[in-house]
Enzyme design. Structure first.
Site, PDB file in Angstrom:
ATOM      1  N   GLY A 125       0.777  -1.228   0.000  1.00  0.00           N
ATOM      2  CA  GLY A 125       0.000   0.000   0.000  1.00  0.00           C
ATOM      3  C   GLY A 125       0.806   1.273   0.000  1.00  0.00           C
ATOM      4  O   GLY A 125       0.254   2.366  -0.165  1.00  0.00           O
ATOM      5  N   GLU A 126       2.128   1.192   0.212  1.00  0.00           N
ATOM      6  CA  GLU A 126       2.957   2.397   0.155  1.00  0.00           C
ATOM      7  C   GLU A 126       2.905   3.022  -1.235  1.00  0.00           C
ATOM      8  O   GLU A 126       2.836   2.322  -2.245  1.00  0.00           O
ATOM      9  CB  GLU A 126       4.409   2.059   0.506  1.00  0.00           C
ATOM     10  CG  GLU A 126       4.650   1.784   1.974  1.00  0.00           C
ATOM     11  CD  GLU A 126       6.127   1.602   2.279  1.00  0.00           C
ATOM     12  OE1 GLU A 126       6.966   1.870   1.388  1.00  0.00           O
ATOM     13  OE2 GLU A 126       6.448   1.184   3.405  1.00  0.00           O
ATOM     14  N   ARG A 137     -14.043  19.973   7.013  1.00  0.00           N
ATOM     15  CA  ARG A 137     -15.128  20.035   8.000  1.00  0.00           C
ATOM     16  C   ARG A 137     -14.618  19.870   9.427  1.00  0.00           C
ATOM     17  O   ARG A 137     -15.357  20.133  10.382  1.00  0.00           O
ATOM     18  CB  ARG A 137     -16.172  18.959   7.675  1.00  0.00           C
ATOM     19  CG  ARG A 137     -17.038  19.317   6.485  1.00  0.00           C
ATOM     20  CD  ARG A 137     -17.921  18.184   6.061  1.00  0.00           C
ATOM     21  NE  ARG A 137     -17.183  17.134   5.371  1.00  0.00           N
ATOM     22  CZ  ARG A 137     -17.719  16.023   4.888  1.00  0.00           C
ATOM     23  NH1 ARG A 137     -19.010  15.802   5.044  1.00  0.00           N
ATOM     24  NH2 ARG A 137     -16.975  15.126   4.259  1.00  0.00           N
ATOM     25  N   LYS A 174     -30.947  23.940  11.498  1.00  0.00           N
ATOM     26  CA  LYS A 174     -30.897  22.497  11.708  1.00  0.00           C
ATOM     27  C   LYS A 174     -30.103  22.179  12.965  1.00  0.00           C
ATOM     28  O   LYS A 174     -29.288  22.978  13.427  1.00  0.00           O
ATOM     29  CB  LYS A 174     -30.265  21.792  10.500  1.00  0.00           C
ATOM     30  CG  LYS A 174     -28.760  21.961  10.397  1.00  0.00           C
ATOM     31  CD  LYS A 174     -28.171  21.149   9.254  1.00  0.00           C
ATOM     32  CE  LYS A 174     -26.641  21.286   9.249  1.00  0.00           C
ATOM     33  NZ  LYS A 174     -26.017  20.588   8.133  1.00  0.00           N
ATOM     34  N   ARG A 218     -27.500  19.201  14.446  1.00  0.00           N
ATOM     35  CA  ARG A 218     -26.698  18.038  14.082  1.00  0.00           C
ATOM     36  C   ARG A 218     -26.398  17.234  15.338  1.00  0.00           C
ATOM     37  O   ARG A 218     -25.733  17.722  16.259  1.00  0.00           O
ATOM     38  CB  ARG A 218     -25.398  18.476  13.386  1.00  0.00           C
ATOM     39  CG  ARG A 218     -24.590  17.301  12.847  1.00  0.00           C
ATOM     40  CD  ARG A 218     -23.391  17.779  12.038  1.00  0.00           C
ATOM     41  NE  ARG A 218     -23.755  18.426  10.793  1.00  0.00           N
ATOM     42  CZ  ARG A 218     -24.101  17.787   9.682  1.00  0.00           C
ATOM     43  NH1 ARG A 218     -24.163  16.461   9.691  1.00  0.00           N
ATOM     44  NH2 ARG A 218     -24.399  18.437   8.599  1.00  0.00           N
ATOM     45  N   ASP A 222     -25.366  24.699  -1.234  1.00  0.00           N
ATOM     46  CA  ASP A 222     -24.455  24.195  -0.209  1.00  0.00           C
ATOM     47  C   ASP A 222     -23.070  24.037  -0.821  1.00  0.00           C
ATOM     48  O   ASP A 222     -22.896  24.114  -2.041  1.00  0.00           O
ATOM     49  CB  ASP A 222     -24.952  22.856   0.335  1.00  0.00           C
ATOM     50  CG  ASP A 222     -24.568  22.631   1.795  1.00  0.00           C
ATOM     51  OD1 ASP A 222     -23.707  23.394   2.301  1.00  0.00           O
ATOM     52  OD2 ASP A 222     -25.119  21.721   2.420  1.00  0.00           O
ATOM     53  N   THR A 227     -23.435  12.565   2.499  1.00  0.00           N
ATOM     54  CA  THR A 227     -24.410  11.465   2.501  1.00  0.00           C
ATOM     55  C   THR A 227     -25.790  11.933   2.039  1.00  0.00           C
ATOM     56  O   THR A 227     -26.708  11.123   1.931  1.00  0.00           O
ATOM     57  CB  THR A 227     -24.541  10.858   3.903  1.00  0.00           C
ATOM     58  OG1 THR A 227     -24.989  11.874   4.814  1.00  0.00           O
ATOM     59  CG2 THR A 227     -23.204  10.297   4.380  1.00  0.00           C
TER      60      THR A 227
END
Length: 315
Positions: free
Chosen positions: A39-40, A97, A195, A197, A221, A226
């Site tokens: 994976g390197e 975020r 809203k 969260r 936005d 999701t």
């Protein structure tokens, strides 16, 4: 004659990199990014870049950790190859975020990413529609923060989404500034959804501030992840009397159940940019339209290379 600037592309934005090079009329820089069996990541620059202004196109979208690491290693390879300057073009800035501590003993990962980019050797960073504009302050190198508003503005006008029969809706309080800009450019009123969260990717509509009755609503936005917030907001706006609901977002992350939710939602049409690759999503959602950032980024690259102002591109 030797190149004075070139564009290198990571594996996250291959189509956008090719389009950017077409707009600039140059060939893409030769680089090879591969992974070892464990994976390197290994990067090899395939041409002379001594004294060349190098731009690396790489959004840190899914898978974010691999794309971020690939970007950092490519920056390091160019630095060690004596590149004249290294500019990281990150249309989508992952980890944005996580720009503050939301609870005790939690990280500020956006600051960590800023430190990593600087330590790797980037001389400049460019991103589009950061989740929080204050992230620019995490960097001690120049940071260009473009907005996608010019990309969407004319398109929405051509669709007839302008004037007093239309309302721009911010799906949360944090996006009010962005929604207000669209409201001004489209000459239409503004509404805001309050809203709550309860956790990551979990939100609940509490109140709708503003009048949407009898109007076509445009939800604006920066990120659709999701799609829970977006679909809940669309339901709330329609229940409040809106005739149709559309959505505009710069970054279509579309993780988890996003496409399924959108296909079942009341949203009539969604526009996103190609800051994240969308080819597979287009086949799964006929409501989705992708708008290219290529012309905007190409103009920014030209101005950065020539030392010209890019402030006129902001709006």
């Amino acid at each position: 004659m030797n190149k004075t600037f070139t564009i290198f592309g990571g594996n996250s934005n291959t189509a956008l990199t090719a389009e950017l090079c077409d707009h600039l009329g140059i060939s893409q820089g030769r680089a090879r990014a591969e992974r070892f069996s464990d994976g390197e990541i290994f990067v090899e620059i395939g041409e002379n870049v001594r004294g060349v202004n190098c731009f690396i196109m790489q959004s840190t979208c899914s898978p974010p950790n691999r794309n971020l690491m690939e970007l950092l290693i490519m920056i390091d390879a160019l630095k060690r190859a004596s590149a004249g300057s290294i500019v990281a073009l990150m249309p989508y800035f992952g980890y944005a975020r996580q720009d503050r501590k939301v609870k005790p003993r939690t990280p500020i990962s956006a600051k960590l990413v800023a430190d990593l980019l600087t330590a790797a050797g980037a001389d400049r960073v460019l991103a589009v529609d950061l989740h929080a504009g204050q992230i620019q302050g995490f960097f001690n190198i120049p940071f260009d923060h473009l907005v996608a508003t010019p990309v969407f503005r004319d398109l929405l006008k051509l669709e007839g989404l302008r004037g007093q029969e239309v309302v721009v809706v911010s799906p949360d309080a944090g996006g009010v500034e962005r929604a207000r800009l669209y409201s001004k450019l489209l000459d239409c009123p503004l509404a805001i959804i309050d809203k709550r969260r309860d956790g990551p990717n979990v939100s609940q509509v509490m109140h709708l501030i503003g009048d949407v009755a009898g109007k076509r609503a445009i939800l604006v936005d920066d990120i659709i992840d999701t799609a829970g917030t977006l679909c809940n907001a669309a339901e709330a706006v329609l229940k409040a009397g809106a005739t149709e609901v559309y959505a505009v977002a710069t970054h279509g992350v579309f993780s988890g159940p996003a496409m399924e939710r959108i296909n079942k939602s009341v949203i009539k049409r969604i526009w996103v940019t190609n800051s994240c690759p969308q080819e597979d999503r287009l086949a799964r959602c006929d409501r989705l339209t992708v708008v290219s950032l290529g012309p905007l980024l190409a103009e920014a690259v030209k101005r950065i290379h020539h030392g010209d102002s890019i402030s006129s591109l902001f709006y």
